[in-house]
Structures are given as C-alpha cells and as structure tokens.
Scaffold this motif. Structure first.
Motif, PDB file in Angstrom:
ATOM      1  N   GLY A  15       0.825  -1.202   0.000  1.00 40.04           N
ATOM      2  CA  GLY A  15       0.000   0.000   0.000  1.00 40.04           C
ATOM      3  C   GLY A  15       0.851   1.240   0.000  1.00 40.04           C
ATOM      4  O   GLY A  15       2.030   1.215  -0.391  1.00 40.04           O
ATOM      5  N   ALA A  16       0.270   2.339   0.450  1.00 41.60           N
ATOM      6  CA  ALA A  16       0.972   3.619   0.429  1.00 41.60           C
ATOM      7  C   ALA A  16       2.115   3.658   1.442  1.00 41.60           C
ATOM      8  O   ALA A  16       3.120   4.336   1.227  1.00 41.60           O
ATOM      9  CB  ALA A  16      -0.015   4.747   0.710  1.00 41.60           C
ATOM     10  N   ASP A  17       1.964   2.965   2.582  1.00 39.27           N
ATOM     11  CA  ASP A  17       3.036   2.950   3.568  1.00 39.27           C
ATOM     12  C   ASP A  17       3.997   1.795   3.263  1.00 39.27           C
ATOM     13  O   ASP A  17       3.657   0.865   2.530  1.00 39.27           O
ATOM     14  CB  ASP A  17       2.475   2.847   4.986  1.00 39.27           C
ATOM     15  CG  ASP A  17       1.682   1.574   5.220  1.00 39.27           C
ATOM     16  OD1 ASP A  17       2.121   0.503   4.757  1.00 39.27           O
ATOM     17  OD2 ASP A  17       0.627   1.639   5.866  1.00 39.27           O
ATOM     18  N   PRO A  18       5.193   1.828   3.818  1.00 39.80           N
ATOM     19  CA  PRO A  18       6.181   0.801   3.465  1.00 39.80           C
ATOM     20  C   PRO A  18       5.990  -0.534   4.169  1.00 39.80           C
ATOM     21  O   PRO A  18       6.732  -1.480   3.882  1.00 39.80           O
ATOM     22  CB  PRO A  18       7.499   1.457   3.905  1.00 39.80           C
ATOM     23  CG  PRO A  18       7.130   2.371   5.027  1.00 39.80           C
ATOM     24  CD  PRO A  18       5.755   2.879   4.679  1.00 39.80           C
ATOM     25  N   ARG A  19       5.044  -0.651   5.097  1.00 41.52           N
ATOM     26  CA  ARG A  19       4.898  -1.890   5.852  1.00 41.52           C
ATOM     27  C   ARG A  19       4.336  -3.010   4.981  1.00 41.52           C
ATOM     28  O   ARG A  19       3.258  -2.860   4.417  1.00 41.52           O
ATOM     29  CB  ARG A  19       3.983  -1.691   7.060  1.00 41.52           C
ATOM     30  CG  ARG A  19       4.617  -0.909   8.206  1.00 41.52           C
ATOM     31  CD  ARG A  19       3.745  -0.976   9.450  1.00 41.52           C
ATOM     32  NE  ARG A  19       2.438  -0.380   9.235  1.00 41.52           N
ATOM     33  CZ  ARG A  19       1.294  -0.918   9.645  1.00 41.52           C
ATOM     34  NH1 ARG A  19       1.292  -2.076  10.262  1.00 41.52           N
ATOM     35  NH2 ARG A  19       0.141  -0.296   9.431  1.00 41.52           N
TER      36      ARG A  19
END
Length: 534
Positions: free
Chosen positions: A218-222
C-alpha cells in the motif's frame, strides 16, 4: 460490509476463509453472495474510495498491438467498485450460439452452456440493477413488456431483434449501478473490504498448486500478507493474467501457466459508428428501433431495441456475431442533462435557463415517457448507426510482462491486442443488411460511411470498447485454457478467477451481466467447497 484503509490496518498478517482480489462487479458480487454465510470474506481493492492518479498509475502498460481508443481504460478502474465506476450500464445476454463450437471460429466453444448459467441470471439482475436477468431479448421482449409484437418483422434469415437493458442505480434513477457506493449499506459483519491494498504476489507451495499467502502493498512501506483458504482473482482481463504471470517464485512461468495459456487469447469488442441518419427523418425508425420503458418486478427499466446477425447467416457466410443499434447523439444545448442536474439538486442558473428555453421538448418528453413508455426525446445533433462485433480467439493476441516495474515492484503489463479481417467482413456485411432491412420495413435508413460500405478497401474506423476478455479462458482441457468450468485454475486447488478473462469467446454482448452471473455461480461453489472443508 466494513471498509478500512490498509494504512489503518495494524496486523501484518490477515486471515480469511475467502480472499477476493478486486472490488468490481465480480468481486463485490461474490462478497455479497457470501455475506452472512459463516465464511469470513476479505476483499482487497488497490484503489480508494475516490479515483486517484497514484492508484491509476499502477495500471500503466506498454501497448505494442492495435491502437486503442482510450489506453487508460484497458486495465480497469482502481477504485472501490472497479469498472462499475465508469461503465455505461448497458446489459446484454450472450446468445446460445456463443457457447457452441463453431467450425468457422477457431477456438470457439465453452465447457458450459447457457443452461448452466440460466439459474444465476435472476440473482445477477438484482446485483446489477436491472429488471430481468433473462428472457428480454429476441421476440420474447414483447410479451415480457406487455406489448404487441410489430406486424412487420425482420427477415429471420438475416437479422433478428436484439434488446439491451440499462442498469439503474437504486439511489439515483438517472445513473446506472455504481457498486462501490453500496458497500457500506449492506449488513455483513463477516465481510471486510480493505482499500489501498494491492496484491503483488501469490505465494504458493513448492509445486505451485496451493496458494498459501498473498503479498499486499500500500501507500506505507509496511508489508502485509493475507492467508486464506480460497483466493479469487477479480482484477479484470489485464490484471488477472498480470498477477498470475508475476507470481513466479515457485514456478518461473507463473501460476496456472504450465501450458503457456495465461495471457493469451486477448479479445475485446470492436465498436463504433458505421453510418448516420438526420434526426428530422428518424422519428418513425426510433419509435420502433429505439428505447422502451418497461415496468419490471424491480421498477421501471429502459430497454434498447437493435438488431443482430441471425445464427444461420453467421454459419452460411462464416461471420462473427455482431449487433447494431441507433445511437442518439445529443446536441450541445440538449436540455435533459440540465434537468437531471436540477432534479439531483446540483443544478445552477445555467441549467435552469436551458430547461426553461426547451420547455416544449421537456413536456413532449414527459408525455412520451408516461403515455407511450418510450425513451425521452432529445435535441439531437445526429443519429448514428453503431455496431459491436466479437473477435475470434487468437492465441497471439496476448498479455505478457515487461522488464519494467511499477512503484510497488510489480512487473507492468505488455499488451499485444490483435484485430482480424474476419471482423471487418462481418461488420460491413451486418451494416449493409441492417440498412437494407430498415428500408424494406419502410423506414428512413442510415447512410453508411464510405469506409463501412460493403466494397470499401478503407480501414474500418472502429476501436476497442474497454472489454478485455479471454486471457484466463475457461476450458475442459488444461492444454486449452487456464481455468476449469468452476473457474478454478487448472492444476491448483484453491485459486479461482472471476470476470470476463475466463470467457472463451465474447459474442457481441456487453460482458457485465455474464460476469455477474458467473460470479454468483462461483460464490455458490465457494460456499460449498470452502464451507464444508475441514
């Protein structure tokens, strides 16, 4: 159904009984059918609640084949509701002929027949926002609509009557069904829809026969993973083969691709205007071959009357399936858009002035709608004779992967869409037959464009219709396709595919009604297969 943003999801591993990748008509229909069934359903949608350039950029691809009208439309809409965000609402039934093997159409023939789909069409109608799931085309329309069949019929050796039905959104009578707008209104605590969640890889056992987890970005790196007992890909005719081909850690050729079938047989509908008619001469023909408003069990719905090639002439002359209809092209100052805006509460002074200036047309439209139950009269620029023709399966028309990757690290698609002379011959023959039949019935007939004339050597000015089809085709033999008659990927035990990518052939019909009926059928299969598994 609950909706959550991936960025707000804390768990690194999510679990479900069924994970559906894609929230278009196919994906959300499966989720809705499985709601409250004791199965935990997770739907992953790459886009968000609203369209965004960042999400749509993930559909970037290299086009190395035939020119497409709007290249950005090919792979679908990355938004909650998928392709229903931008579709026109036109629903159509495949013909019995479309399911058969036709010797003049190599690669034709489905492993299921129309009788296998019929039980699911009524439920599909409820999902899609139409009044009847079947029985509304050919001459059966007249009895269904409570109207007398016209005394002068089409020549059944050449053409047959064909009807399309227009979807209607239950919350907006002026719009077709937008699936994403209705997700949260459905009571289903066992269905979770996560937006901003892109499936980038399907991880399998070492043999590549069982999906163990999905990698999600998704938009975050996790990084996140999903573990599900069954996985359904519902990301469209380009997205489905792309994800199968990109999931190559266990098998270098990708999943379901032992026989080099994934991504092949890419088809679409070639569509466009082949002739035109002046509005002043068109009243009689549009009264017959125009729009009808019909009272159905689910309210009033609009039907469009056109013509299609008769099966006999297709067989005799080696033609593909093709349909034609008259399309009204509104003038720039047509008042009905302004009226719709005013009724929706979104109109302005300009809309009020346009409506007032055309009060006579509006009154005539209300009278026609209420008394004659036909379409609204528009202020027209022209009336076009439009066509939609199927393509024969071609294994060299295909989707592969490039060496480029998108921002999430997933290889982008390479699209090599092929067109064929058989389509051109079919369109010219069908157009000439339609003009001749209209004239024989006593109507003013459209004039064909020069390039659509039977003896023309000019290229046909038709384009795709954003209906990518066939790239994970259904087959009884694994050597001939990607999924079996239950949409299970050949050689795998828990990976399914939904959508038009499983169609072996397209017919001339808009695909969404068949897509949703197959999704209902697949949901029933999943309920039994997953619900009874240990």
């Amino acid at each position: 159904m609950r909706i959550e943003e991936l960025a707000a999801v804390r768990d690194e591993e999510l679990t479900a009984d069924v994970c559906v990748v894609g929230s278009g008509p196919a994906g959300l229909t499966i989720a809705a059918e499985l709601a409250n069934s004791a199965l935990r359903v997770l739907v992953l949608e790459s886009g968000g609640r609203e369209s965004s350039d960042a999400a749509n950029a993930l559909d970037d691809y290299d086009n190395v084949g035939a020119r497409r009208a709007q290249p950005d439309r090919i792979a679908g809409d990355r938004i909650l509701g998928g392709n229903s965000h931008s579709w026109s609402g036109r629903c159509a039934l495949l013909d019995e002929l479309d399911f058969r093997h036709r010797p003049w159409v190599p690669g034709s023939g489905w492993p299921i027949g129309p009788a296998d789909l019929e039980p699911y069409l009524r439920r599909a109608a409820c999902h899609i926002g139409i009044g009847h799931g079947s029985g509304f085309t050919d001459d059966g329309f007249w009895a269904l609509a409570g109207r007398a069949r016209p005394a002068e019929a089409l020549d059944p050796r050449r053409l047959r009557p064909y009807f399309w039905q227009i979807s209607r959104d239950p919350s907006d009578p002026f719009d077709c069904k937008r699936f994403g707008a209705h997700v949260e209104s459905r009571s289903a605590t066992d269905v979770l829809v996560i937006v901003g969640a892109t499936a980038t890889h399907l991880d399998t056992d070492t043999d590549g026969t069982h999906v163990e987890t999905l990698q999600v970005a998704g938009a975050d790196p996790r990084p996140r993973t999903v573990r599900a007992r069954a996985v359904v890909l519902a990301t469209g005719g380009i997205g489905n083969p792309r994800l199968l081909l990109a999931s190559r850690r266990a098998r270098p050729e990708g999943l379901g691709n032992r026989n080099d079938q994934v991504g092949r047989y890419l088809m679409d509908h070639r569509c466009g205007a082949v002739g035109a008619l002046e509005p002043a001469a068109a009243e009689a023909i549009t009264q017959r071959f125009g729009k009808y408003v019909v009272k159905t069990p689910y309210g009033r719905h609009t039907f469009v009357h056109g013509v299609a090639l008769a099966p006999d002439i297709q067989a005799r002359e080696g033609l593909l399936n093709c349909a034609l209809w008259l399309q009204e092209v509104p003038a720039a100052d047509d008042p009905w858009d302004s009226v719709k805006q005013l009724l929706r509460g979104r109109g302005d002074r300009h809309d009020a002035r346009v409506a007032l200036a055309n009060s006579g047309l509006l009154l005539a439209g209300a009278r026609r709608r209420l008394i004659q139950h036909t379409g609204l009269p528009h202020k027209l620029d022209r009336i076009e004779l439009r066509c939609m023709v199927e393509q024969a399966p071609n294994r060299d028309s295909r989707v592969t992967l490039t060496d480029r990757a998108d921002r999430l690290g997933m290889p982008t698609a390479r699209v090599d869409w092929r067109v064929h002379d058989q389509e051109d011959v079919t369109v010219r023959r069908a157009a000439a037959l339609a003009v001749a039949e209209f004239a024989r019935l006593g109507f003013a007939a459209p004039t064909l464009f020069d390039w659509a004339a039977p003896d023309s050597a000019l290229p046909l000015e038709l384009t795709d219709w954003a209906h990518p089809t066939g790239t994970t085709r259904m087959s009884a033999d694994p050597r001939d396709g990607v999924v079996d008659a239950d949409c299970l990927v050949h050689g795998m035990d828990n990976l399914f595919v939904a959508g038009s990518s499983v169609f072996p052939t397209t017919g001339h019909a808009n695909p969404t009604l068949t897509i949703v009926a197959l999704a209902v059928r697949l949901a029933d299969h999943l309920r039994t297969k997953v619900g009874t598994a240990d």
